[in-house]
Enzyme design. Structure first.
Site, PDB file in Angstrom:
ATOM      1  N   ASP A  87       1.365   2.783   3.534  1.00 17.81           N
ATOM      2  CA  ASP A  87       0.543   3.853   3.303  1.00 17.81           C
ATOM      3  C   ASP A  87       1.259   4.910   3.574  1.00 17.81           C
ATOM      4  O   ASP A  87       0.858   6.128   3.593  1.00 17.81           O
ATOM      5  CB  ASP A  87      -0.696   3.985   4.447  1.00 17.81           C
ATOM      6  CG  ASP A  87      -1.899   4.963   3.892  1.00 17.81           C
ATOM      7  OD1 ASP A  87      -1.986   5.162   2.834  1.00 17.81           O
ATOM      8  OD2 ASP A  87      -2.527   5.476   4.804  1.00 17.81           O
ATOM      9  N   HIS A 112       1.456   5.252  -1.751  1.00 16.15           N
ATOM     10  CA  HIS A 112       1.130   6.412  -2.410  1.00 16.15           C
ATOM     11  C   HIS A 112       2.574   7.053  -3.061  1.00 16.15           C
ATOM     12  O   HIS A 112       3.319   7.521  -2.537  1.00 16.15           O
ATOM     13  CB  HIS A 112       0.479   7.491  -1.767  1.00 16.15           C
ATOM     14  CG  HIS A 112      -0.606   7.099  -1.191  1.00 16.15           C
ATOM     15  ND1 HIS A 112      -1.961   7.214  -1.755  1.00 16.15           N
ATOM     16  CD2 HIS A 112      -0.904   6.520   0.011  1.00 16.15           C
ATOM     17  CE1 HIS A 112      -2.843   6.807  -1.214  1.00 16.15           C
ATOM     18  NE2 HIS A 112      -2.387   6.341   0.016  1.00 16.15           N
ATOM     19  N   HIS A 172       0.783  -1.326   0.123  1.00 20.54           N
ATOM     20  CA  HIS A 172       0.263   0.017  -0.156  1.00 20.54           C
ATOM     21  C   HIS A 172       0.743   1.144  -0.114  1.00 20.54           C
ATOM     22  O   HIS A 172       1.470   1.781   1.081  1.00 20.54           O
ATOM     23  CB  HIS A 172      -0.884  -0.051   1.372  1.00 20.54           C
ATOM     24  CG  HIS A 172      -1.785   1.140   1.247  1.00 20.54           C
ATOM     25  ND1 HIS A 172      -3.287   0.855   1.224  1.00 20.54           N
ATOM     26  CD2 HIS A 172      -1.688   2.539   1.464  1.00 20.54           C
ATOM     27  CE1 HIS A 172      -3.927   1.995   1.121  1.00 20.54           C
ATOM     28  NE2 HIS A 172      -2.998   3.162   1.326  1.00 20.54           N
ATOM     29  N   HIS A 223     -10.495   1.248   1.533  1.00 20.76           N
ATOM     30  CA  HIS A 223     -10.176   2.165   2.689  1.00 20.76           C
ATOM     31  C   HIS A 223     -11.357   1.923   3.476  1.00 20.76           C
ATOM     32  O   HIS A 223     -12.606   2.440   3.079  1.00 20.76           O
ATOM     33  CB  HIS A 223     -10.332   3.724   1.883  1.00 20.76           C
ATOM     34  CG  HIS A 223      -9.959   4.604   2.930  1.00 20.76           C
ATOM     35  ND1 HIS A 223      -8.856   5.342   3.104  1.00 20.76           N
ATOM     36  CD2 HIS A 223     -10.786   5.336   3.928  1.00 20.76           C
ATOM     37  CE1 HIS A 223      -8.887   6.311   4.103  1.00 20.76           C
ATOM     38  NE2 HIS A 223     -10.147   6.159   4.601  1.00 20.76           N
ATOM     39  N   HIS A 240      -4.780  -0.478   5.977  1.00 22.95           N
ATOM     40  CA  HIS A 240      -4.360   0.271   7.038  1.00 22.95           C
ATOM     41  C   HIS A 240      -5.206   0.268   8.209  1.00 22.95           C
ATOM     42  O   HIS A 240      -5.744   1.167   8.461  1.00 22.95           O
ATOM     43  CB  HIS A 240      -4.061   1.879   6.528  1.00 22.95           C
ATOM     44  CG  HIS A 240      -5.099   2.380   5.556  1.00 22.95           C
ATOM     45  ND1 HIS A 240      -6.344   2.533   5.958  1.00 22.95           N
ATOM     46  CD2 HIS A 240      -5.054   3.219   4.674  1.00 22.95           C
ATOM     47  CE1 HIS A 240      -7.237   2.939   5.006  1.00 22.95           C
ATOM     48  NE2 HIS A 240      -6.198   3.549   4.118  1.00 22.95           N
TER      49      HIS A 240
END
Length: 375
Positions: free
Chosen positions: A277, A43, A41, A165, A203
């Site tokens: 995350d 970004h 996960h 999410h 998460h």
């Protein structure tokens, strides 16, 4: 002079027994060698921010599931392939890091797009953002069962995981209860309706999420866990004044939730795996009247995870959490290369400066005991 001590079969750590091919004691220095981890996960953003942050992930991780909430969001397979090319072109020379792409689920996503995604070989999941749940989620789903059911059914056919999410966005629900309510009103009914849908609850932050994941059929429902939700509770947002760099979504929770997540992750369960995350924002977008949610932890993630497992007396279980459980769930091969974690204290920079600004990492200015390097 530092000597290496290698025991013939097993090495003792406090409260645990560890294979000697994993752990070596060099005098007072300890080293742990594991299969290279993946980040399930992540970004990476785009543009200059992508170029700035990707080396921190590529230096340690072999692969990463890349989140699609850029601007505009990655809603099609063609966009995912294009984004993948942008990531590859931004990698440091000689890097073998592999981005695994995802699609951003919307109310108008078609079942045919799922077929195209599977056929592409580049897309490995579809991300569910309830509209308004987090950064760049305004294009997310407004009615999962009313508008997305045909897509979800096609995902079952294509064995395409749904990455969730897990928070409701109803303003009447307390921010600290949004994960619990999402499980009760969305996730449990979804699993009952589509029991063969593979789901990753991203998460996780609560004991409720741990119990839910453990109650589901192994191999169909799993969870990623971040460094911040293993090491910090909600006090970290407010100690010494408001701490914007400890603000993320889902928000940090009570200490009892943190302890439950640590116990689950360090138990050896195959249902939980590494997902940082890591979410970079320029300092100006964090330290402002309406600061962005997200913690930038890629530079410190493996150091943080090692701290958690060491404190739990479970270093022998770190490799499965970081390197095995994720690829096993996704049906991908485990990495054959190795990474070394050494008990070698180092100070985290106060910030990372770039032409466009600066990014403040998790544990900025603090000293961490473990340091990672490719073997």
């Amino acid at each position: 002079m530092i000597k290496t001590l290698v025991l013939p079969c097993k090495t003792f750590l406090p409260g645990k027994l560890v294979r000697s091919n994993q752990v070596k004691c060099k005098g007072i220095r300890m080293e742990l060698t594991i299969a290279r981890p993946d980040d399930w996960h992540l970004h990476l953003r785009d543009g200059d921010l992508l170029k700035a942050v990707i080396p921190h992930s590529a230096n340690h991780f072999g692969r990463a599931i890349v989140m699609p909430n850029v601007k505009p969001p990655v809603t099609t397979t063609a966009a995912a392939v294009a984004y993948r090319e942008s990531i590859l072109s931004a990698l440091p020379a000689g890097s073998d890091f592999t981005p695994l792409m995802t699609l951003y689920l919307t109310d108008t996503t078609s079942p045919n797009e799922i077929k195209l995604a599977r056929k592409s070989g580049a897309v490995f999941g579809v991300k569910l953002y309830p509209a308004g749940a987090t950064t760049n989620s305004q294009d997310g789903v407004t009615d999962l069962f009313g508008k997305c059911l045909p897509v979800l059914e096609q995902m079952v056919e294509q064995n395409m995981p749904l990455l969730v999410h897990g928070e409701v966005t109803n303003p009447d629900v307390d921010v600290f209860d949004r994960e619990k309510v999402f499980i009760e009103t969305i996730l449990q009914p979804l699993i009952q309706r589509l029991p063969l849908l593979k789901v990753v609850m991203e998460h996780i932050t609560t004991a409720d999420a741990v119990r839910f994941v453990e109650s589901c059929k192994e191999g169909f429902v799993a969870a990623t866990v971040t460094p911040q939700h293993l090491l910090l509770n909600r006090n970290a947002i407010f100690q010494g004044g408001l701490q914007p760099h400890n603000y993320c979504l889902p928000v940090l929770k009570r200490e009892i939730h943190r302890q439950t997540i640590v116990s689950a992750v360090t138990s050896g369960s195959k249902r939980f795996f590494l997902g940082t995350d890591s979410a970079p924002h320029d300092r100006r977008n964090k330290e402002c009247p309406c600061g962005c949610a997200g913690i930038y932890n890629s530079p410190v993630a493996l150091s943080a995870y090692a701290k958690v497992f060491e404190e739990a007396g479970a270093l022998d279980k770190l490799e499965a959490f970081a390197s095995f459980n994720g690829p096993d769930f996704y049906g991908l091969p485990r990495n054959s290369t190795k990474i070394k974690l050494g008990k070698n204290p180092w100070k985290v920079p106060d910030s990372y400066s770039f032409s466009f600004g600066e990014i403040v990492p998790m544990f900025a200015g603090k000293t961490l005991d473990w340091k990672a390097s490719l073997n």
